[in-house]
Write a protein that holds these residues in place. Structure first.
Motif, short mmCIF file in Angstrom:
data_model
loop_
_atom_site.label_atom_id
_atom_site.label_comp_id
_atom_site.label_asym_id
_atom_site.label_seq_id
_atom_site.Cartn_x
_atom_site.Cartn_y
_atom_site.Cartn_z
N THR A 1 100.85 27.03 39.20
CA THR A 1 102.22 27.53 39.21
C THR A 1 103.11 26.62 38.39
N THR A 2 104.22 27.15 37.93
CA THR A 2 105.22 26.38 37.23
C THR A 2 106.27 25.92 38.23
N VAL A 3 106.62 24.66 38.15
CA VAL A 3 107.63 24.09 39.05
C VAL A 3 108.81 23.65 38.20
N ASP A 4 109.96 24.27 38.41
CA ASP A 4 111.16 23.93 37.66
C ASP A 4 111.92 22.84 38.42
N GLN A 5 111.42 21.62 38.34
CA GLN A 5 111.99 20.54 39.13
C GLN A 5 111.55 19.21 38.53
N LYS A 6 112.47 18.28 38.42
CA LYS A 6 112.10 16.90 38.11
C LYS A 6 111.65 16.28 39.43
N VAL A 7 110.45 15.76 39.47
CA VAL A 7 109.92 15.19 40.71
C VAL A 7 110.00 13.67 40.63
N LYS A 8 110.80 13.11 41.55
CA LYS A 8 110.93 11.65 41.61
C LYS A 8 110.18 11.08 42.80
N SER A 9 109.94 11.94 43.80
CA SER A 9 109.19 11.48 44.96
C SER A 9 108.53 12.68 45.64
N THR A 10 107.55 12.40 46.44
CA THR A 10 106.89 13.45 47.21
C THR A 10 106.86 13.05 48.67
N GLU A 11 106.80 14.04 49.51
CA GLU A 11 106.61 13.84 50.94
C GLU A 11 105.49 14.78 51.35
N ILE A 12 104.48 14.27 51.99
CA ILE A 12 103.34 15.08 52.40
C ILE A 12 103.26 15.07 53.92
N GLN A 13 103.20 16.27 54.51
CA GLN A 13 103.15 16.39 55.96
C GLN A 13 101.99 17.30 56.36
N GLU A 14 101.34 16.95 57.46
CA GLU A 14 100.40 17.87 58.09
C GLU A 14 101.14 18.53 59.22
N ILE A 15 101.17 19.84 59.23
CA ILE A 15 101.97 20.60 60.20
C ILE A 15 101.02 21.45 61.04
N THR A 16 101.23 21.41 62.35
CA THR A 16 100.43 22.21 63.27
C THR A 16 101.35 23.17 64.00
N MET A 17 100.96 24.44 63.99
CA MET A 17 101.71 25.47 64.72
C MET A 17 100.82 26.00 65.83
N SER A 18 101.39 26.14 67.00
CA SER A 18 100.65 26.65 68.15
C SER A 18 100.22 28.09 67.93
N ALA A 19 99.26 28.52 68.73
CA ALA A 19 98.79 29.90 68.67
C ALA A 19 99.98 30.86 68.81
N GLY A 20 100.06 31.83 67.90
CA GLY A 20 101.11 32.84 67.95
C GLY A 20 102.49 32.38 67.52
N GLN A 21 102.65 31.12 67.17
CA GLN A 21 103.96 30.60 66.81
C GLN A 21 104.36 31.03 65.40
N GLY A 22 105.63 31.36 65.25
CA GLY A 22 106.17 31.72 63.94
C GLY A 22 107.31 30.79 63.57
N ALA A 23 107.49 30.57 62.29
CA ALA A 23 108.62 29.77 61.82
C ALA A 23 109.82 30.70 61.64
N PRO A 24 111.01 30.25 61.96
CA PRO A 24 112.19 31.07 61.67
C PRO A 24 112.38 31.18 60.15
N GLU A 25 113.17 32.19 59.74
CA GLU A 25 113.47 32.30 58.32
C GLU A 25 114.05 30.97 57.85
N HIS A 26 113.62 30.55 56.66
CA HIS A 26 114.05 29.24 56.16
C HIS A 26 113.95 29.21 54.64
N LEU A 27 114.42 28.11 54.09
CA LEU A 27 114.23 27.83 52.68
C LEU A 27 114.02 26.33 52.53
#
Length: 128
Positions: free
Chosen positions: A31-57
């Motif tokens: 993919t193309t990323v239109d962003q100057k990247v100065k740092s990164t943050e990496i997370q491992e995320i766990t969602m419970s069974a049936g869990q949904g994330a609210p609308e977000h950006l």
């Protein structure tokens, strides 16, 4: 003669071992990323069974990969898709994510998210 046979067997064994340890590459996402990247943050995320994330950006682009489980994924203006274990995904900067939900009612969803930051922006903003 015995030495020659032993040497050939050893070399043959070394070639077979090297072939078994060959590196393979599988393209997961391009993919193309239109962003100057100065740092990164990496997370491992766990969602419970049936869990949904609210609308977000995200105020920064996000790349990710499903480690285990399945996710219902939908970016505004696009169709819902199911992401399976091993699938990679891209969430564009400042675009509404309508669904990032655990598709299973029984198993957790685990994924890795990589936030490509230009500065000190947040990783996520919830809309609802």
């Amino acid at each position: 003669m015995k030495r020659l046979v032993i040497t050939v067997l050893i070399l043959n064994s070394a070639v077979i071992t090297a072939q078994q340890k060959a590196i393979s590459r599988k393209e997961l996402l391009k993919t193309t990323v239109d962003q100057k990247v100065k740092s990164t943050e990496i997370q491992e995320i766990t969602m419970s069974a049936g869990q949904g994330a609210p609308e977000h950006l995200h105020p920064c682009p996000v790349l990710g990969i499903i480690n285990s489980g399945e996710a219902v994924f939908q970016i505004a203006g696009q169709e819902k898709v199911i992401l399976h274990e091993g699938d990679a995904f891209y969430e564009p900067k400042n675009v509404k994510i309508l669904h990032f939900d655990n598709a299973s009612a029984e198993k957790p969803l685990v994924f890795t998210a990589i936030y490509l930051k230009e500065g000190s922006e947040e990783t996520i903003k919830f809309i609802k």
